[in-house]
Design a protein around this motif. Structure first.
Motif, PDB file in Angstrom:
ATOM      1  N   TRP A   1      38.835  52.087  46.325  1.00  0.00           N
ATOM      2  CA  TRP A   1      39.879  51.847  47.537  1.00  0.00           C
ATOM      3  C   TRP A   1      41.135  51.125  46.689  1.00  0.00           C
ATOM      4  N   ASN A   2      40.637  50.171  45.823  1.00  0.00           N
ATOM      5  CA  ASN A   2      42.031  49.466  45.330  1.00  0.00           C
ATOM      6  C   ASN A   2      43.070  50.415  44.469  1.00  0.00           C
ATOM      7  N   ARG A   3      42.527  51.492  43.801  1.00  0.00           N
ATOM      8  CA  ARG A   3      42.992  52.537  43.044  1.00  0.00           C
ATOM      9  C   ARG A   3      44.027  53.420  43.878  1.00  0.00           C
ATOM     10  N   GLN A   4      43.327  53.459  45.156  1.00  0.00           N
ATOM     11  CA  GLN A   4      44.373  54.542  46.072  1.00  0.00           C
ATOM     12  C   GLN A   4      45.292  53.446  46.706  1.00  0.00           C
ATOM     13  N   THR A   5      44.946  52.381  47.145  1.00  0.00           N
ATOM     14  CA  THR A   5      45.930  51.737  47.892  1.00  0.00           C
ATOM     15  C   THR A   5      46.973  50.787  46.954  1.00  0.00           C
ATOM     16  N   LYS A   6      46.557  50.457  45.564  1.00  0.00           N
ATOM     17  CA  LYS A   6      47.376  49.855  44.785  1.00  0.00           C
ATOM     18  C   LYS A   6      47.734  48.349  45.116  1.00  0.00           C
ATOM     19  N   LEU A   7      47.064  47.439  46.245  1.00  0.00           N
ATOM     20  CA  LEU A   7      47.333  46.513  46.692  1.00  0.00           C
ATOM     21  C   LEU A   7      47.241  45.229  45.966  1.00  0.00           C
ATOM     22  N   GLY A   8      46.338  45.135  44.983  1.00  0.00           N
ATOM     23  CA  GLY A   8      45.939  44.076  44.298  1.00  0.00           C
ATOM     24  C   GLY A   8      44.966  44.372  42.966  1.00  0.00           C
ATOM     25  N   LYS A   9      44.306  43.409  42.661  1.00  0.00           N
ATOM     26  CA  LYS A   9      43.507  43.600  41.407  1.00  0.00           C
ATOM     27  C   LYS A   9      42.143  43.113  41.958  1.00  0.00           C
ATOM     28  N   VAL A  10      40.904  43.756  41.256  1.00  0.00           N
ATOM     29  CA  VAL A  10      39.613  43.958  41.562  1.00  0.00           C
ATOM     30  C   VAL A  10      38.952  43.223  40.342  1.00  0.00           C
ATOM     31  N   PHE A  11      38.055  42.314  40.736  1.00  0.00           N
ATOM     32  CA  PHE A  11      37.333  41.479  39.406  1.00  0.00           C
ATOM     33  C   PHE A  11      35.993  41.466  39.672  1.00  0.00           C
ATOM     34  N   ASP A  12      35.139  41.639  38.730  1.00  0.00           N
ATOM     35  CA  ASP A  12      33.532  41.538  38.725  1.00  0.00           C
ATOM     36  C   ASP A  12      33.170  40.185  38.446  1.00  0.00           C
ATOM     37  N   SER A  13      31.983  40.078  38.306  1.00  0.00           N
ATOM     38  CA  SER A  13      31.224  38.837  38.241  1.00  0.00           C
ATOM     39  C   SER A  13      31.586  38.138  36.969  1.00  0.00           C
ATOM     40  N   SER A  14      31.925  38.986  35.945  1.00  0.00           N
ATOM     41  CA  SER A  14      32.269  37.929  34.679  1.00  0.00           C
ATOM     42  C   SER A  14      33.466  37.417  34.622  1.00  0.00           C
ATOM     43  N   THR A  15      34.338  37.630  35.822  1.00  0.00           N
ATOM     44  CA  THR A  15      35.737  36.712  35.892  1.00  0.00           C
ATOM     45  C   THR A  15      35.406  35.332  36.425  1.00  0.00           C
ATOM     46  N   CYS A  16      35.775  34.523  35.912  1.00  0.00           N
ATOM     47  CA  CYS A  16      35.687  33.055  36.227  1.00  0.00           C
ATOM     48  C   CYS A  16      37.233  32.572  36.678  1.00  0.00           C
ATOM     49  N   PHE A  17      37.323  31.977  37.960  1.00  0.00           N
ATOM     50  CA  PHE A  17      38.677  31.658  38.529  1.00  0.00           C
ATOM     51  C   PHE A  17      38.604  29.934  38.501  1.00  0.00           C
ATOM     52  N   LYS A  18      39.577  29.336  38.209  1.00  0.00           N
ATOM     53  CA  LYS A  18      39.678  28.025  38.341  1.00  0.00           C
ATOM     54  C   LYS A  18      40.240  27.661  39.731  1.00  0.00           C
ATOM     55  N   LEU A  19      39.431  27.213  40.733  1.00  0.00           N
ATOM     56  CA  LEU A  19      39.937  26.680  42.103  1.00  0.00           C
ATOM     57  C   LEU A  19      40.686  25.716  42.171  1.00  0.00           C
ATOM     58  N   PRO A  20      41.414  25.643  43.225  1.00  0.00           N
ATOM     59  CA  PRO A  20      42.328  24.217  43.496  1.00  0.00           C
ATOM     60  C   PRO A  20      41.647  22.978  43.435  1.00  0.00           C
ATOM     61  N   ASN A  21      40.213  23.014  43.930  1.00  0.00           N
ATOM     62  CA  ASN A  21      39.712  21.699  43.528  1.00  0.00           C
ATOM     63  C   ASN A  21      38.944  21.439  42.423  1.00  0.00           C
ATOM     64  N   GLY A  22      39.047  22.074  41.449  1.00  0.00           N
ATOM     65  CA  GLY A  22      38.814  22.038  40.004  1.00  0.00           C
ATOM     66  C   GLY A  22      37.743  22.809  39.755  1.00  0.00           C
TER      67      GLY A  22
END
Length: 190
Positions: A63-84
């Protein structure tokens, strides 16, 4: 195998850089860190869960390749959330304009941004209560849409920013609504 939470506080408080280096030094171990700084050690998934994860992620990638609206991430990606907290959803997506605000270094390490969308797929080692708490944490940290899918019970919880959780029993599809325009996940494969 079960998930373990280790509290080193107040003896050791890992900085963001130390947490990043710990994860890099142990690539075969999946770590998360909650807002209190507790280290969460998660077991690897089994074959069925791993297969479900990749099948679901493939739909998002296509879907993302077709729409080019953003970035998709798998479960190995760790995000630093605003709450720390440092969290790794099973599948996540960020709108391109938001992703582009990050520096190359922020993109390379654990991006300091909450995804626009998260999906958590229950595995046999997950508890419903802990996963629901994680979903609530995502919502409190700017995530706009989240899906909690339990393939065993065929129950889906839909989390939306500022709204009550919607619970569906045995849905056949899920809509990405206005967060993921035009995206539909076929749940019959699960």
């Amino acid at each position: 195998m079960t998930t373990f939470t280790v509290n080193f506080n107040p003896i050791i408080e890992l900085t963001d850089e130390q947490f990043y280096q710990l994860c890099r030094a142990n690539p075969n171990v999946k770590f998360e860190r909650n807002a209190q700084g507790e280290l969460i050690i998660m077991p690897p998934t089994g074959g069925e869960t791993g297969n479900r994860n990749v099948e679901i992620a493939a739909d998002f990638v296509i879907w993302n390749r077709q729409t080019k609206l953003g970035k998709v991430f798998d479960s190995s990606t760790c995000f630093k959330l605003p709450n720390g907290a440092d969290r790794s959803p099973d599948v996540s997506w960020i709108k391109q304009e938001r992703w582009d605000t990050l520096t190359p270094e922020e993109k390379e390490k654990f991006p300091p941004i909450a995804p626009d969308f998260v999906l958590e797929l229950m595995s046999p080692t997950d508890t419903l209560k802990a996963t629901q708490e994680k979903m609530q944490e995502y919502m409190k940290n700017e995530v706009k849409l989240g899906w909690l899918i339990d393939p065993k019970t065929r129950r889906v919880e839909i989390y939306r920013q500022g709204q009550d959780v919607e619970v569906l029993q045995s849905p056949t599809t899920l809509s990405g609504e206005d967060v993921l325009p035009g995206f539909v996940l076929n749940l019959e494969l699960l």
